[in-house]
Design a protein around this motif. Structure first.
Motif, PDB file in Angstrom:
ATOM      1  N   ILE A 100       0.806   4.205  -2.819  1.00 38.98           N
ATOM      2  CA  ILE A 100       0.561   5.597  -2.424  1.00 38.98           C
ATOM      3  C   ILE A 100       1.753   6.475  -2.819  1.00 38.98           C
ATOM      4  CG2 ILE A 100       0.296   7.134  -0.430  1.00 38.98           C
ATOM      5  CD1 ILE A 100      -1.421   4.881   0.844  1.00 38.98           C
ATOM      6  N   SER A 101       2.967   5.973  -2.620  1.00 37.82           N
ATOM      7  CA  SER A 101       4.160   6.744  -2.996  1.00 37.82           C
ATOM      8  C   SER A 101       4.180   7.058  -4.481  1.00 37.82           C
ATOM      9  CB  SER A 101       5.434   5.976  -2.620  1.00 37.82           C
ATOM     10  OG  SER A 101       5.569   5.893  -1.239  1.00 37.82           O
TER      11      SER A 101
ATOM     12  N   VAL B  62       0.840  -1.199   0.000  1.00 37.27           N
ATOM     13  CA  VAL B  62       0.000   0.000   0.000  1.00 37.27           C
ATOM     14  C   VAL B  62       0.877   1.253   0.000  1.00 37.27           C
ATOM     15  CG1 VAL B  62      -1.680   1.320   1.356  1.00 37.27           C
ATOM     16  CG2 VAL B  62      -1.976  -1.148   1.050  1.00 37.27           C
ATOM     17  N   ALA B  63       1.929   1.253   0.815  1.00 32.90           N
ATOM     18  CA  ALA B  63       2.844   2.400   0.865  1.00 32.90           C
ATOM     19  C   ALA B  63       3.489   2.639  -0.498  1.00 32.90           C
ATOM     20  CB  ALA B  63       3.909   2.187   1.932  1.00 32.90           C
TER      21      ALA B  63
ATOM     22  N   SER C 153       4.304   7.032   8.255  1.00 25.79           N
ATOM     23  CA  SER C 153       4.394   5.631   7.842  1.00 25.79           C
ATOM     24  C   SER C 153       5.489   4.903   8.612  1.00 25.79           C
ATOM     25  CB  SER C 153       4.659   5.554   6.335  1.00 25.79           C
ATOM     26  OG  SER C 153       4.892   4.243   5.926  1.00 25.79           O
TER      27      SER C 153
ATOM     28  N   ILE D 269       1.617   7.243  -6.577  1.00 23.62           N
ATOM     29  CA  ILE D 269       0.551   8.201  -6.896  1.00 23.62           C
ATOM     30  C   ILE D 269       0.940   9.604  -6.440  1.00 23.62           C
ATOM     31  CG2 ILE D 269      -1.825   8.874  -6.329  1.00 23.62           C
ATOM     32  CD1 ILE D 269      -2.400   5.773  -6.166  1.00 23.62           C
ATOM     33  N   LEU D 270       1.438   9.721  -5.210  1.00 25.73           N
ATOM     34  CA  LEU D 270       1.811  11.036  -4.684  1.00 25.73           C
ATOM     35  C   LEU D 270       2.993  11.639  -5.438  1.00 25.73           C
ATOM     36  CD1 LEU D 270       1.342  10.469  -0.851  1.00 25.73           C
ATOM     37  CD2 LEU D 270      -0.142  11.744  -2.410  1.00 25.73           C
TER      38      LEU D 270
END
Length: 183
Positions: free
Chosen positions: A132-133, A128-129, A165, A135-136
């Motif tokens: 998210i990384s 998940v991290a 995190s 996308i961000l």
């Protein structure tokens, strides 16, 4: 895993780097130019200390060592190289992409290793991290070009999320069974 305070301090330092970015308009660019790299390098040094104190799990040690090297290099690069806000934001975005890649590599390494997966929630949180990384980092890259001031706010928020995190990960492994860390 032992010496979780090193990991916690690393997360706090990352969050402080993000907070320094968010407060740049209040504290001034010259102060922010010192604080952000200092906090990022500090996060790397404490990640290195955590890695060096936890010799039992080689994959985790290697991950935290790679994280430490990445943080120190990122901190030094943003201290020395950027000549503009856009350049600074690009380095931060590249670091976020690198961090996401490292999370993905670590998660797949655990899946492919001949070790007992010690905690599925930790493994899933790594995937998940990574997502998210990625996308961000894309959002940050786009905003760095379109509106650098918004990009700076996003970079600060992303860095705070990264620090949070690390703190969440420290909490998860604190509650893990030490026998589950056997390779």
């Amino acid at each position: 895993m032992k010496n979780l305070n090193y990991l916690r301090i690393s997360g706090i330092a990352l969050a402080l780097a993000g907070l320094s970015m968010l407060l740049t308009s209040s504290i001034g660019i010259s102060i922010s130019n010192v604080l952000v790299p200092m906090f990022i390098v500090s996060a790397g040094l404490f990640s290195f200390l955590f890695s060096s104190k936890n010799r039992g799990v080689s994959l985790a040690r290697q991950y935290h060592l790679a994280q430490a090297i990445g943080l120190v290099v990122c901190g030094l690069l943003v201290a020395i190289l950027p000549e503009s806000l856009e350049g600074f934001l690009m380095y931060i975005a590249y670091f976020v992409l690198l961090s996401g890649s490292l999370e993905l590599i670590f998660a797949y390494s655990i899946l492919n290793a001949k070790i007992k997966v010690f905690n599925w929630s930790v493994l899933i949180s790594r995937f998940v991290a990574a997502a998210i990384s990625f996308i961000l980092a894309i959002v940050l890259l786009l905003n760095s070009v379109l509106d650098p001031q918004i990009g700076l706010l996003i970079a600060g928020a992303v860095t705070i999320i990264g620090g949070a995190s690390v703190l969440i990960f420290a909490r998860k492994i604190k509650n893990a069974n030490p026998a589950d860390f056997a390779e």
